[in-house]
Design a protein around this motif. Structure first.
Motif, PDB file in Angstrom:
ATOM      1  N   LEU A 255     -45.322  25.668 -35.701  1.00 17.61           N
ATOM      2  CA  LEU A 255     -44.681  24.886 -37.358  1.00 17.61           C
ATOM      3  C   LEU A 255     -45.750  25.240 -37.520  1.00 17.61           C
ATOM      4  CD1 LEU A 255     -42.832  21.780 -35.717  1.00 17.61           C
ATOM      5  CD2 LEU A 255     -41.323  24.271 -36.090  1.00 17.61           C
ATOM      6  N   GLN A 256     -47.176  24.575 -37.051  1.00 16.10           N
ATOM      7  CA  GLN A 256     -47.916  24.236 -38.212  1.00 16.10           C
ATOM      8  C   GLN A 256     -49.315  24.042 -37.731  1.00 16.10           C
ATOM      9  OE1 GLN A 256     -46.906  21.410 -41.621  1.00 16.10           O
ATOM     10  NE2 GLN A 256     -48.115  20.056 -40.668  1.00 16.10           N
ATOM     11  N   ALA A 257     -50.894  24.166 -38.588  1.00 15.61           N
ATOM     12  CA  ALA A 257     -51.850  24.400 -37.010  1.00 15.61           C
ATOM     13  C   ALA A 257     -51.866  22.893 -36.615  1.00 15.61           C
ATOM     14  CB  ALA A 257     -52.505  24.913 -37.842  1.00 15.61           C
ATOM     15  N   ASN A 258     -51.226  21.739 -37.547  1.00 16.51           N
ATOM     16  CA  ASN A 258     -51.834  20.512 -36.049  1.00 16.51           C
ATOM     17  C   ASN A 258     -50.852  19.708 -36.276  1.00 16.51           C
ATOM     18  OD1 ASN A 258     -50.123  19.851 -38.920  1.00 16.51           O
ATOM     19  ND2 ASN A 258     -51.241  18.108 -39.148  1.00 16.51           N
ATOM     20  N   VAL A 259     -49.908  20.342 -35.646  1.00 13.47           N
ATOM     21  CA  VAL A 259     -48.483  19.753 -35.039  1.00 13.47           C
ATOM     22  C   VAL A 259     -47.970  20.848 -33.311  1.00 13.47           C
ATOM     23  CG1 VAL A 259     -45.366  20.099 -34.319  1.00 13.47           C
ATOM     24  CG2 VAL A 259     -47.228  19.225 -36.568  1.00 13.47           C
ATOM     25  N   VAL A 260     -47.922  20.023 -32.257  1.00 13.55           N
ATOM     26  CA  VAL A 260     -47.551  20.728 -31.095  1.00 13.55           C
ATOM     27  C   VAL A 260     -46.667  21.479 -30.590  1.00 13.55           C
ATOM     28  CG1 VAL A 260     -47.494  19.867 -28.818  1.00 13.55           C
ATOM     29  CG2 VAL A 260     -49.584  19.150 -29.321  1.00 13.55           C
ATOM     30  N   PRO A 261     -46.398  23.054 -30.674  1.00  8.84           N
ATOM     31  CA  PRO A 261     -44.789  23.272 -31.153  1.00  8.84           C
ATOM     32  C   PRO A 261     -43.726  22.391 -30.038  1.00  8.84           C
ATOM     33  CG  PRO A 261     -46.226  24.047 -29.789  1.00  8.84           C
ATOM     34  CD  PRO A 261     -47.665  23.789 -30.589  1.00  8.84           C
ATOM     35  N   PRO A 262     -42.503  22.610 -30.177  1.00  7.17           N
ATOM     36  CA  PRO A 262     -41.913  22.034 -29.316  1.00  7.17           C
ATOM     37  C   PRO A 262     -41.787  23.145 -28.460  1.00  7.17           C
ATOM     38  CG  PRO A 262     -41.146  22.142 -31.251  1.00  7.17           C
ATOM     39  CD  PRO A 262     -42.597  22.502 -31.542  1.00  7.17           C
ATOM     40  N   GLU A 263     -40.882  24.691 -28.999  1.00  2.00           N
ATOM     41  CA  GLU A 263     -41.063  25.827 -28.101  1.00  2.00           C
ATOM     42  C   GLU A 263     -41.848  26.496 -28.371  1.00  2.00           C
ATOM     43  OE1 GLU A 263     -37.065  26.203 -28.040  1.00  2.00           O
ATOM     44  OE2 GLU A 263     -37.143  28.802 -28.868  1.00  2.00           O
ATOM     45  N   LEU A 264     -42.235  27.375 -27.583  1.00  2.00           N
ATOM     46  CA  LEU A 264     -42.678  28.997 -27.669  1.00  2.00           C
ATOM     47  C   LEU A 264     -42.145  29.894 -26.465  1.00  2.00           C
ATOM     48  CD1 LEU A 264     -47.123  27.335 -26.942  1.00  2.00           C
ATOM     49  CD2 LEU A 264     -45.617  28.068 -29.390  1.00  2.00           C
ATOM     50  N   SER A 265     -42.801  31.511 -26.909  1.00  3.47           N
ATOM     51  CA  SER A 265     -41.869  32.062 -26.398  1.00  3.47           C
ATOM     52  C   SER A 265     -42.871  33.320 -26.001  1.00  3.47           C
ATOM     53  CB  SER A 265     -40.782  32.587 -27.234  1.00  3.47           C
ATOM     54  OG  SER A 265     -40.973  33.422 -28.245  1.00  3.47           O
ATOM     55  N   ALA A 266     -42.767  33.677 -24.953  1.00  2.94           N
ATOM     56  CA  ALA A 266     -43.463  35.250 -25.140  1.00  2.94           C
ATOM     57  C   ALA A 266     -42.678  36.684 -23.875  1.00  2.94           C
ATOM     58  CB  ALA A 266     -44.499  34.906 -24.172  1.00  2.94           C
ATOM     59  N   VAL A 267     -42.942  37.732 -25.084  1.00  3.74           N
ATOM     60  CA  VAL A 267     -41.909  38.574 -24.743  1.00  3.74           C
ATOM     61  C   VAL A 267     -42.009  39.643 -23.708  1.00  3.74           C
ATOM     62  CG1 VAL A 267     -40.721  40.871 -25.896  1.00  3.74           C
ATOM     63  CG2 VAL A 267     -40.398  38.734 -26.425  1.00  3.74           C
ATOM     64  N   PHE A 268     -41.699  40.071 -22.788  1.00  2.00           N
ATOM     65  CA  PHE A 268     -42.668  41.073 -21.413  1.00  2.00           C
ATOM     66  C   PHE A 268     -41.903  42.699 -21.766  1.00  2.00           C
ATOM     67  CE2 PHE A 268     -44.564  37.408 -20.798  1.00  2.00           C
ATOM     68  CZ  PHE A 268     -46.033  37.407 -20.278  1.00  2.00           C
ATOM     69  N   ASP A 269     -42.430  43.372 -21.101  1.00  4.90           N
ATOM     70  CA  ASP A 269     -41.611  44.696 -21.095  1.00  4.90           C
ATOM     71  C   ASP A 269     -42.089  44.649 -19.577  1.00  4.90           C
ATOM     72  OD1 ASP A 269     -42.125  47.435 -21.092  1.00  4.90           O
ATOM     73  OD2 ASP A 269     -41.326  47.635 -22.876  1.00  4.90           O
ATOM     74  N   ILE A 270     -41.421  45.303 -18.972  1.00  8.42           N
ATOM     75  CA  ILE A 270     -41.848  45.575 -17.644  1.00  8.42           C
ATOM     76  C   ILE A 270     -41.177  46.779 -17.063  1.00  8.42           C
ATOM     77  CG2 ILE A 270     -41.642  44.689 -14.647  1.00  8.42           C
ATOM     78  CD1 ILE A 270     -42.498  41.855 -15.625  1.00  8.42           C
ATOM     79  N   ARG A 271     -41.791  47.951 -16.378  1.00  7.04           N
ATOM     80  CA  ARG A 271     -41.007  48.536 -15.873  1.00  7.04           C
ATOM     81  C   ARG A 271     -41.170  48.901 -14.635  1.00  7.04           C
ATOM     82  NH1 ARG A 271     -40.464  52.335 -20.691  1.00  7.04           N
ATOM     83  NH2 ARG A 271     -41.063  50.825 -22.895  1.00  7.04           N
ATOM     84  N   ILE A 272     -40.028  49.020 -13.277  1.00  5.67           N
ATOM     85  CA  ILE A 272     -40.093  48.935 -12.261  1.00  5.67           C
ATOM     86  C   ILE A 272     -40.217  49.633 -12.210  1.00  5.67           C
ATOM     87  CG2 ILE A 272     -39.042  47.026 -10.180  1.00  5.67           C
ATOM     88  CD1 ILE A 272     -37.911  45.629 -12.602  1.00  5.67           C
ATOM     89  N   THR A 273     -41.014  50.188 -10.905  1.00  8.28           N
ATOM     90  CA  THR A 273     -41.152  51.377  -9.816  1.00  8.28           C
ATOM     91  C   THR A 273     -40.175  51.533  -8.775  1.00  8.28           C
ATOM     92  OG1 THR A 273     -42.345  52.711  -8.334  1.00  8.28           O
ATOM     93  CG2 THR A 273     -43.039  50.333  -7.986  1.00  8.28           C
ATOM     94  N   PRO A 274     -39.563  52.439  -8.446  1.00  8.77           N
ATOM     95  CA  PRO A 274     -38.051  53.203  -7.367  1.00  8.77           C
ATOM     96  C   PRO A 274     -38.454  52.411  -6.090  1.00  8.77           C
ATOM     97  CG  PRO A 274     -38.119  54.990  -9.108  1.00  8.77           C
ATOM     98  CD  PRO A 274     -40.058  54.152  -9.269  1.00  8.77           C
ATOM     99  N   HIS A 275     -39.500  51.865  -6.511  1.00  8.52           N
ATOM    100  CA  HIS A 275     -39.931  52.120  -4.756  1.00  8.52           C
ATOM    101  C   HIS A 275     -40.382  50.425  -4.217  1.00  8.52           C
ATOM    102  CE1 HIS A 275     -41.995  55.722  -4.538  1.00  8.52           C
ATOM    103  NE2 HIS A 275     -42.152  55.503  -5.185  1.00  8.52           N
ATOM    104  N   TRP A 276     -39.936  48.974  -5.477  1.00 10.29           N
ATOM    105  CA  TRP A 276     -39.730  48.272  -4.901  1.00 10.29           C
ATOM    106  C   TRP A 276     -38.079  47.858  -5.507  1.00 10.29           C
ATOM    107  CZ3 TRP A 276     -43.358  44.569  -8.946  1.00 10.29           C
ATOM    108  CH2 TRP A 276     -44.783  45.132  -7.938  1.00 10.29           C
ATOM    109  N   THR A 277     -37.944  46.656  -5.057  1.00 10.62           N
ATOM    110  CA  THR A 277     -36.105  46.334  -4.893  1.00 10.62           C
ATOM    111  C   THR A 277     -36.385  45.787  -6.282  1.00 10.62           C
ATOM    112  OG1 THR A 277     -36.386  44.358  -3.519  1.00 10.62           O
ATOM    113  CG2 THR A 277     -36.115  46.554  -2.607  1.00 10.62           C
TER     114      THR A 277
END
Length: 329
Positions: A255-277
Motif C-alpha cells: 500500500l505504501q512504505a510505512n504500512v504492512v501490506p494485507p496481501e502480497l503475490s508472486a508469479v512463477f513460470d515453471i516448465r515441467i520436464t516430461p520425466h516428472w509426473t
C-alpha cells in the motif's frame, strides 16, 4: 549482388511490429496474403469473436485428397523489447556485412515461418507436387498463452476440415547442416501465489504477515530452481528438456512504505520436464503453500496437463518416414 528472396522476405516479415502489447497483426496478414499469391498457395483466414483473434493458413494442395495432411505451424507475435538495450533498431532487420540479421522475433519464431514458405518455393521450382495437402499456419498470441489464436482455431470446423495427421511447430535456428528434432514439450505452469496476513503500521512487528508467508513460498520454489540448475550441470549430455525450469517473473502488492501490506503475490513460470509426473509437481506446490501458513493460495494463469511425447521408434510410422528422409539427405 542481389539479396536472396528468402532473406528479403525474412527481413520484411521482421519489420512488421507484431510486438506485445499492441501487435500489428493486420499488416502481417496482408504480408501473408502476398506470400500466398507469390507462391500460388490458397490463402485462408478465420476470425473469432472479440476479444479473440484469428488464424491464417496457406494451403498447398496434394495429389491425393484422401490422405491426412501435414501442418507446419508458427506464431506471428513477438515479446516486448527495450530498444535501449539493443545496438540496432529491434524492428529494422539490419543485416551486417557477415550476414547476421538483428531483429526481435528473428529466432522466436519468424525465421521458422519463413523457412516453411521458402522450402515450398524451392520445391515448387523443381516441379515437385506433394502427395498430401500441406498447410502452413500462422497464429497470434502464442507469447501470451495462445488462448485467442490456436486455442480457438483447433475447436473450429475449419481446423477439423484440414484433417491434420502430422504437425511441426516451434524449433530453433541451427547454423550447421544437422537437424534438431524436438519430440516432447515441457508442461507450462504459470501461476500467481497470493499470501494474506496481518496488516498495520510498519513500526510494529506484527505476527502472521503476508511478507513472511510469501517469503517462504519464494524460498521453497527458488530452492527447487537451484537444485534443477545443479542437476542440469551434472548431466553427461545436458538437455534443458531433462530438467524443470523455475522462474519468478512478477511481484505484486503493498500500500505504501510505512504500512504492512494485507496481501502480497508472486508469479512463477515453471516448465515441467516430461520425466516428472504432474501430480508430483502439484503435490509440491500444495505443500509449499500449506507450509507457508494460512491464507496462502495459488491460481493458474496457464496450466498444461499434458506431458505426452511423440514416439521416436519404429512404432510410429510418421517418425520412421521422417527419419528415413533425413537419413537419406
Amino acid at each position: 549482388m542481389g539479396e536472396d528472396i528468402a532473406v528479403t522476405n525474412f527481413r520484411e516479415y521482421l519489420r512488421i511490429k507484431t510486438v506485445h502489447p499492441d501487435p500489428d497483426y493486420e499488416t502481417a496478414i496482408e504480408w501473408l496474403k502476398k506470400q500466398a499469391v507469390d507462391l500460388n498457395l490458397e490463402f485462408n483466414i478465420v476470425r473469432f469473436e472479440p476479444p479473440n483473434e484469428f488464424a491464417v493458413w496457406l494451403t498447398w494442395r496434394g495429389t491425393n485428397q484422401s490422405l491426412k495432411s501435414i501442418l507446419l505451424n508458427s506464431h506471428i507475435d513477438v515479446v516486448p523489447v527495450d530498444p535501449s538495450q539493443w545496438n540496432y533498431d529491434p524492428f529494422g532487420a539490419e543485416k551486417t556485412p557477415n550476414g547476421n540479421i538483428y531483429a526481435r522475433g528473428s529466432q522466436d519464431m519468424k525465421c521458422v515461418g519463413v523457412q516453411y514458405l521458402e522450402a515450398i518455393r524451392k520445391l515448387k521450382a523443381t516441379g515437385f507436387v506433394p502427395l498430401r495437402n500441406v498447410h502452413v499456419s500462422f497464429v497470434p498470441d502464442e507469447e501470451v498463452g495462445g488462448f485467442k489464436g490456436m486455442n480457438c482455431f483447433v475447436k473450429t470446423p475449419e481446423f477439423e476440415a484440414l484433417r491434420v495427421g502430422f504437425a511441426l511447430d516451434e524449433g530453433i535456428a541451427n547454423p550447421d547442416d544437422s537437424y534438431h528434432l524436438f519430440y516432447g514439450e515441457r508442461a507450462i505452469w504459470q501461476f500467481r501465489v497470493t499470501a494474506k496476513g496481518q496488516t498495520g503500521h510498519a513500526s510494529i512487528l506484527h505476527e502472521n504477515t503476508a511478507a513472511e508467508k510469501i517469503h517462504k513460498v519464494i524460498n521453497r520454489l527458488l530452492s527447487l530452481r537451484e537444485s534443477e540448475k545443479a542437476r542440469l550441470k551434472s548431466l553427461e549430455n545436458p538437455d534443458l528438456g531433462d530438467v524443470t525450469s523455475v522462474n519468478m517473473t512478477m511481484l505484486g502488492g503493498g500500500l505504501q512504505a510505512n504500512v504492512v501490506p494485507p496481501e502480497l503475490s508472486a508469479v512463477f513460470d515453471i516448465r515441467i520436464t516430461p520425466h516428472w509426473t504432474l501430480d508430483s509437481m502439484k503435490k509440491l506446490l500444495d505443500e509449499t503453500c500449506a507450509n507457508a501458513g494460512s491464507d496462502v493460495t495459488y491460481k493458474y494463469i496457464q496450466h498444461s496437463n499434458i506431458t505426452a511425447q511423440t514416439p521416436v521408434d519404429d512404432s510410429n510410422v510418421w517418425w520412421t518416414v521422417f527419419k528415413g528422409v533425413t537419413d537419406e539427405l
